[in-house]
Design a protein around this motif. Structure first.
Motif, PDB file in Angstrom:
ATOM      1  N   UNK A   1      -8.295 -30.839  50.895  1.00  0.00           N
ATOM      2  CA  UNK A   1      -8.744 -32.094  50.258  1.00  0.00           C
ATOM      3  C   UNK A   1      -8.592 -32.012  48.748  1.00  0.00           C
ATOM      4  N   UNK A   2      -9.020 -30.906  48.167  1.00  0.00           N
ATOM      5  CA  UNK A   2      -8.910 -30.742  46.716  1.00  0.00           C
ATOM      6  C   UNK A   2      -7.442 -30.723  46.277  1.00  0.00           C
ATOM      7  N   UNK A   3      -6.601 -30.091  47.077  1.00  0.00           N
ATOM      8  CA  UNK A   3      -5.172 -30.074  46.756  1.00  0.00           C
ATOM      9  C   UNK A   3      -4.617 -31.486  46.719  1.00  0.00           C
ATOM     10  N   UNK A   4      -4.954 -32.303  47.722  1.00  0.00           N
ATOM     11  CA  UNK A   4      -4.451 -33.674  47.766  1.00  0.00           C
ATOM     12  C   UNK A   4      -4.976 -34.485  46.578  1.00  0.00           C
ATOM     13  N   UNK A   5      -6.219 -34.301  46.243  1.00  0.00           N
ATOM     14  CA  UNK A   5      -6.829 -35.126  45.197  1.00  0.00           C
ATOM     15  C   UNK A   5      -6.444 -34.705  43.785  1.00  0.00           C
ATOM     16  N   UNK A   6      -6.284 -33.386  43.552  1.00  0.00           N
ATOM     17  CA  UNK A   6      -6.135 -32.921  42.175  1.00  0.00           C
ATOM     18  C   UNK A   6      -4.841 -32.161  41.887  1.00  0.00           C
ATOM     19  N   UNK A   7      -4.126 -31.762  42.923  1.00  0.00           N
ATOM     20  CA  UNK A   7      -2.875 -31.030  42.733  1.00  0.00           C
ATOM     21  C   UNK A   7      -1.911 -31.432  43.841  1.00  0.00           C
ATOM     22  N   UNK A   8      -1.671 -32.723  43.920  1.00  0.00           N
ATOM     23  CA  UNK A   8      -0.919 -33.297  45.042  1.00  0.00           C
ATOM     24  C   UNK A   8       0.436 -32.636  45.246  1.00  0.00           C
ATOM     25  N   UNK A   9       1.064 -32.225  44.165  1.00  0.00           N
ATOM     26  CA  UNK A   9       2.390 -31.613  44.278  1.00  0.00           C
ATOM     27  C   UNK A   9       2.364 -30.346  45.123  1.00  0.00           C
ATOM     28  N   UNK A  10       1.195 -29.712  45.250  1.00  0.00           N
ATOM     29  CA  UNK A  10       1.104 -28.472  46.025  1.00  0.00           C
ATOM     30  C   UNK A  10       1.091 -28.727  47.533  1.00  0.00           C
ATOM     31  N   UNK A  11       0.676 -29.902  47.954  1.00  0.00           N
ATOM     32  CA  UNK A  11       0.543 -30.189  49.392  1.00  0.00           C
ATOM     33  C   UNK A  11       1.480 -31.304  49.860  1.00  0.00           C
ATOM     34  N   UNK A  12       1.923 -32.129  48.943  1.00  0.00           N
ATOM     35  CA  UNK A  12       2.762 -33.282  49.298  1.00  0.00           C
ATOM     36  C   UNK A  12       4.029 -32.902  50.056  1.00  0.00           C
ATOM     37  N   UNK A  13       4.790 -31.889  49.621  1.00  0.00           N
ATOM     38  CA  UNK A  13       6.012 -31.557  50.367  1.00  0.00           C
ATOM     39  C   UNK A  13       5.735 -31.140  51.816  1.00  0.00           C
ATOM     40  N   UNK A  14       4.643 -30.433  52.021  1.00  0.00           N
ATOM     41  CA  UNK A  14       4.309 -29.986  53.374  1.00  0.00           C
ATOM     42  C   UNK A  14       3.944 -31.170  54.268  1.00  0.00           C
ATOM     43  N   UNK A  15       3.111 -32.078  53.756  1.00  0.00           N
ATOM     44  CA  UNK A  15       2.723 -33.248  54.543  1.00  0.00           C
ATOM     45  C   UNK A  15       3.904 -34.183  54.794  1.00  0.00           C
ATOM     46  N   UNK A  16       4.664 -34.477  53.749  1.00  0.00           N
ATOM     47  CA  UNK A  16       5.783 -35.400  53.943  1.00  0.00           C
ATOM     48  C   UNK A  16       6.856 -34.773  54.836  1.00  0.00           C
ATOM     49  N   UNK A  17       7.071 -33.473  54.694  1.00  0.00           N
ATOM     50  CA  UNK A  17       8.036 -32.782  55.554  1.00  0.00           C
ATOM     51  C   UNK A  17       7.619 -32.832  57.015  1.00  0.00           C
ATOM     52  N   UNK A  18       6.352 -32.584  57.266  1.00  0.00           N
ATOM     53  CA  UNK A  18       5.850 -32.630  58.641  1.00  0.00           C
ATOM     54  C   UNK A  18       5.989 -34.054  59.203  1.00  0.00           C
ATOM     55  N   UNK A  19       5.665 -35.045  58.376  1.00  0.00           N
ATOM     56  CA  UNK A  19       5.782 -36.432  58.815  1.00  0.00           C
ATOM     57  C   UNK A  19       7.232 -36.758  59.189  1.00  0.00           C
ATOM     58  N   UNK A  20       8.151 -36.388  58.331  1.00  0.00           N
ATOM     59  CA  UNK A  20       9.557 -36.752  58.543  1.00  0.00           C
ATOM     60  C   UNK A  20      10.200 -35.993  59.694  1.00  0.00           C
ATOM     61  N   UNK A  21       9.847 -34.729  59.855  1.00  0.00           N
ATOM     62  CA  UNK A  21      10.502 -33.895  60.868  1.00  0.00           C
ATOM     63  C   UNK A  21       9.823 -33.990  62.231  1.00  0.00           C
ATOM     64  N   UNK A  22       8.491 -34.065  62.242  1.00  0.00           N
ATOM     65  CA  UNK A  22       7.783 -33.999  63.523  1.00  0.00           C
ATOM     66  C   UNK A  22       7.317 -35.360  64.037  1.00  0.00           C
ATOM     67  N   UNK A  23       6.811 -36.201  63.145  1.00  0.00           N
ATOM     68  CA  UNK A  23       6.210 -37.460  63.586  1.00  0.00           C
ATOM     69  C   UNK A  23       7.235 -38.584  63.761  1.00  0.00           C
ATOM     70  N   UNK A  24       8.072 -38.790  62.762  1.00  0.00           N
ATOM     71  CA  UNK A  24       8.971 -39.950  62.794  1.00  0.00           C
ATOM     72  C   UNK A  24       9.897 -39.967  64.008  1.00  0.00           C
ATOM     73  N   UNK A  25      10.481 -38.836  64.411  1.00  0.00           N
ATOM     74  CA  UNK A  25      11.334 -38.886  65.608  1.00  0.00           C
ATOM     75  C   UNK A  25      10.565 -39.281  66.875  1.00  0.00           C
TER      76      UNK A  25
END
Length: 197
Positions: A91-115
């Motif tokens: 939660x703290x990463x998303x709120x205050x250091x988004x760049x640290x968690x954003x690639x992991x979340x967006x990557x998971x969304x694009x590779x695992x969820x969207x298909x």
């Protein structure tokens, strides 16, 4: 009748990780749980699934993640403490250091969820940016990690909080008929001595 294949939504936990999550014998008393890669991924999937459901339905309803790794209360309690720390860090990463968690979340969304979404209904498939604002809403308040066993004072009360987002840790109580509203992700690992378990 035409048979329809199931959706590709089950991820198997590698044996070495499952072994780390399920201590036996004397190890139970000294077990110090860690958040394994599979557990981390399951929580990120919970975040993504919750955000996607809010984006798709336009309403905020309960979301729950189940974590069931051991029947012993001591293991559940220690795991609950470790997960509280982990969830707070994410939660703290998303709120205050988004760049640290954003690639992991967006990557998971694009590779695992969207298909998977596209395989059901291509009209429901959206880019990560569309659900990102709902991740903001998810992390606006702390995400409770509730341990549900007879040693814990934690309570799961959807009447008090009709939009509750929670990670629920437990054992047999969770596998015997307790209703988890909006259950989106289950991380379930158990050692089974009997073949029919």
């Amino acid at each position: 009748l035409d048979s329809q294949p199931g959706l590709n939504v089950i991820d198997l936990i590698p044996d070495y990780e499952a072994d780390l999550m399920t201590p036996t014998g004397v190890d139970v008393d000294i077990y110090d749980p860690t958040v394994s890669p599979a557990m981390r991924t399951a929580f990120l999937d919970f975040v993504l699934a919750t955000a996607a459901r809010i984006q798709r339905n336009g309403e905020d309803i309960p979301s729950t993640m189940l974590v069931h790794t051991h029947h012993r209360k001591a293991v559940q309690n220690r795991l609950g403490d470790r997960l509280r720390e982990f969830v707070s860090e994410i939660r703290q990463s998303w709120r205050y250091d988004r760049a640290s968690i954003l690639p992991e979340l967006s990557g998971r969304w694009n590779v695992r969820f969207r298909p998977v979404i596209a395989s059901v209904n291509v009209n429901l498939e959206v880019p990560f940016d569309t659900i990102a604002e709902h991740i903001d809403r998810f992390f606006r308040d702390p995400v409770p990690v509730l341990v549900l066993n007879s040693d814990s004072t934690d309570e799961l009360d959807y009447d008090a909080d009709p939009t509750l987002k929670a990670v629920v840790v437990g054992g047999n109580r969770l596998s015997r008929g307790l209703t988890l509203e909006g259950l989106l992700v289950s991380l379930y690992v158990r050692r089974a001595e009997a073949f029919d378990t």
